[in-house]
Design an enzyme around this catalytic site. Structure first.
Site, PDB file in Angstrom:
ATOM      1  N   GLY A  11      43.932  34.034  38.474  1.00 48.88           N
ATOM      2  CA  GLY A  11      42.554  33.508  39.544  1.00 48.88           C
ATOM      3  C   GLY A  11      42.857  32.024  39.168  1.00 48.88           C
ATOM      4  CG  ASP A 103      42.745  36.663  28.501  1.00 51.43           C
ATOM      5  OD1 ASP A 103      42.446  37.051  29.883  1.00 51.43           O
ATOM      6  OD2 ASP A 103      41.759  37.175  28.371  1.00 51.43           O
TER       7      ASP A 103
HETATM    8  P1  ADP Z   1      44.300  35.650  33.645  1.00 43.58           P
HETATM    9  O1  ADP Z   1      45.711  34.887  33.500  1.00 43.58           O
HETATM   10  O2  ADP Z   1      43.050  34.965  34.852  1.00 43.58           O
HETATM   11  O3  ADP Z   1      43.400  36.205  32.803  1.00 43.58           O
HETATM   12  P2  ADP Z   1      45.718  38.141  34.442  1.00 43.58           P
HETATM   13  O4  ADP Z   1      44.261  39.204  33.745  1.00 43.58           O
HETATM   14  O5  ADP Z   1      45.396  38.603  36.315  1.00 43.58           O
HETATM   15  O6  ADP Z   1      45.155  36.687  34.495  1.00 43.58           O
HETATM   16  O7  ADP Z   1      46.899  38.148  34.610  1.00 43.58           O
HETATM   17  C1  ADP Z   1      47.450  37.545  35.140  1.00 43.58           C
HETATM   18  C2  ADP Z   1      49.079  37.714  35.413  1.00 43.58           C
HETATM   19  O8  ADP Z   1      49.851  37.299  34.121  1.00 43.58           O
HETATM   20  C3  ADP Z   1      49.401  39.219  35.843  1.00 43.58           C
HETATM   21  O9  ADP Z   1      49.139  38.836  36.872  1.00 43.58           O
HETATM   22  C4  ADP Z   1      50.765  39.285  34.937  1.00 43.58           C
HETATM   23  O10 ADP Z   1      51.688  38.957  36.116  1.00 43.58           O
HETATM   24  C5  ADP Z   1      50.722  38.605  33.629  1.00 43.58           C
HETATM   25  N1  ADP Z   1      49.924  39.668  32.696  1.00 43.58           N
HETATM   26  C6  ADP Z   1      49.282  39.464  32.672  1.00 43.58           C
HETATM   27  N2  ADP Z   1      48.882  40.595  31.214  1.00 43.58           N
HETATM   28  C7  ADP Z   1      50.101  40.723  30.920  1.00 43.58           C
HETATM   29  C8  ADP Z   1      50.598  41.553  30.094  1.00 43.58           C
HETATM   30  N3  ADP Z   1      49.692  42.549  29.179  1.00 43.58           N
HETATM   31  N4  ADP Z   1      52.181  41.445  29.844  1.00 43.58           N
HETATM   32  C9  ADP Z   1      52.603  40.213  30.534  1.00 43.58           C
HETATM   33  N5  ADP Z   1      52.014  40.041  31.120  1.00 43.58           N
HETATM   34  C10 ADP Z   1      50.959  39.844  31.262  1.00 43.58           C
HETATM   35  O1  F6P Z   2      38.929  35.093  36.654  1.00 41.70           O
HETATM   36  C1  F6P Z   2      38.202  34.526  37.537  1.00 41.70           C
HETATM   37  C2  F6P Z   2      37.921  35.380  38.664  1.00 41.70           C
HETATM   38  O2  F6P Z   2      37.318  34.590  39.334  1.00 41.70           O
HETATM   39  C3  F6P Z   2      36.870  36.036  37.691  1.00 41.70           C
HETATM   40  O3  F6P Z   2      35.320  35.479  37.717  1.00 41.70           O
HETATM   41  C4  F6P Z   2      36.841  36.814  38.789  1.00 41.70           C
HETATM   42  O4  F6P Z   2      35.905  38.110  38.365  1.00 41.70           O
HETATM   43  C5  F6P Z   2      37.735  37.195  39.574  1.00 41.70           C
HETATM   44  O5  F6P Z   2      38.282  36.440  38.597  1.00 41.70           O
HETATM   45  C6  F6P Z   2      37.584  38.331  40.621  1.00 41.70           C
HETATM   46  O6  F6P Z   2      39.049  37.927  40.951  1.00 41.70           O
HETATM   47  P1  F6P Z   2      39.755  38.209  42.940  1.00 41.70           P
HETATM   48  O7  F6P Z   2      40.135  36.428  43.336  1.00 41.70           O
HETATM   49  O8  F6P Z   2      41.301  39.212  42.689  1.00 41.70           O
HETATM   50  O9  F6P Z   2      38.751  39.020  43.558  1.00 41.70           O
END
Ligand code: ADP
Ligand code: F6P
Length: 319
Positions: A11, A103
């Site tokens: 995000g 994360d």
């Molecule tokens: P954020 O970084 O805000 O926590 P997400 O959880 O959507 O957002 O993760 C962002 C991106 O990071 C995912 O779309 C993927 O490309 C990568 N990612 C997330 N989890 C993993 C994982 N366990 N192993 C490798 N890449 C990951």
């Molecule tokens: O991680 C940021 C965040 O805005 C969260 O607060 C919310 O749950 C999520 O992303 C919304 O994700 P999307 O933009 O995919 O609807």
């Protein structure tokens, strides 16, 4: 270290652009070639990679969003896909990668570092859900956006003598609700870390009415959710008109606050320093305005801590 790259993932958050600017300019300042990667790990896999110069980041420090665009790329969880990504970085001569995200993005970066790419993470998410750092980029701006909305809602709630329920973002983390609730003078704050008791909330409302309160503000974190249902139940029990407002993605946009810009600039500069020092698999954070860095695995393993003290303060000040 000759060439570094930067991407934003997950995000978006206000302050990401200020961090991109800092990485690009600090990198150039140190004589490095700096590449931008568009659309997070998806863009990396598609080779959406271009060279950046000082002008590429002109006039962006004040803008929300991310000029590099962002994406979620589930296939990055597969090792063969990450191997392909590492190969693409090698083709471009990229030795170091700065990942701005949360994360999930950091997990991807850490796994990429196992494949020989030096990675540094900068925390960019409005959720403030990374326990190793006091603040993430975008959190302060999102709080101010929520406060602005609360101020407006107070006007109409007071005029109608209504209860206003405001649902805010944060995934499973209650920090936006907690801090916006404290700063906005909310009567009740509902976060996933604490849960809630409907009778207690209604008692606060009815006590407030007796004391002459003209309106009631309840902050609900999206991790608890159900703002509309809650409004119905509260109206039924208290007999006071209740409206729910789900703030949604408005919280993710807007010009970053001074705090987020300063933090982003310091973090971006530190990320480049770490890469120049040959460090890898580290994430940057802050303790107040002091910049810190930790091993990514250690940082991600840290347990989430809820700020009980602030929660209690907010409660004690609310009536
Ligand atoms: P954020 O970084 O805000 O926590 P997400 O959880 O959507 O957002 O993760 C962002 C991106 O990071 C995912 O779309 C993927 O490309 C990568 N990612 C997330 N989890 C993993 C994982 N366990 N192993 C490798 N890449 C990951
Ligand atoms: O991680 C940021 C965040 O805005 C969260 O607060 C919310 O749950 C999520 O992303 C919304 O994700 P999307 O933009 O995919 O609807």
């Amino acid at each position: 270290m000759k060439t570094i790259a930067i991407l934003t993932s997950g995000g978006d958050a206000p302050g990401m652009n200020a961090a991109i600017r800092a990485v690009v300019r600090a990198g150039l300042d140190k004589g490095l070639k700096v590449m931008g990667i568009q659309r997070g790990y998806s863009g990396l896999l598609n080779g959406e990679i271009f060279e950046m110069n000082r002008n590429s980041v002109s006039d962006i420090i004040q803008r929300g969003g991310t000029i590099l665009k962002t994406a979620r790329c589930t296939e990055f969880k597969k090792e063969e896909v990450r191997k392909k990504a590492a190969q693409i970085l090698k083709v471009y001569g990229i030795d170091g990668l700065v990942v701005i995200g949360g994360d999930g993005s950091f997990t991807g970066a850490r796994l990429l570092s196992d494949l020989g790419v030096k990675t540094i993470g900068i925390p960019g998410t409005i959720d403030n859900d990374l326990p190793y750092t006091e603040f993430t980029l975008g959190f302060d701006t999102a709080l101010n956006t929520v406060l602005d909305a609360i101020n407006k809602l107070r006007d109409t709630s007071t005029s109608h003598e209504r209860i206003s329920i405001v649902e805010v973002m944060g995934r499973n983390c209650g920090d936006i609700a907690l801090y916006a609730g404290l700063a906005g003078g909310a009567e009740s704050i509902i976060v996933p870390e604490k849960g809630y008791n409907l009778d207690d909330i209604c008692r606060v409302i009815l006590d407030g009415k007796q004391k002459g309160k003209l309106h009631n503000l309840i902050l609900v974190a999206e991790g608890v959710g159900g703002a509309n249902d809650l409004a119905e139940k509260i109206e039924e029990i208290t007999g006071i008109e209740t409206r729910a407002t789900i703030l949604g993605h408005i919280q993710r946009g807007g010009s970053p606050s001074a705090f987020d810009r300063i933090l982003a600039s310091k973090m971006g500069a530190r990320a480049v320093e770490l890469l120049v020092e040959g460090k890898t698999a580290r994430v940057i954070g802050c303790n107040g305005m002091n910049i810190i860095d930790l091993d990514t695995t250690e940082a991600l393993a840290m347990p989430r801590k809820f700020d009980e003290k602030t929660y209690e303060i907010a409660k004690s000040l609310s009536y």
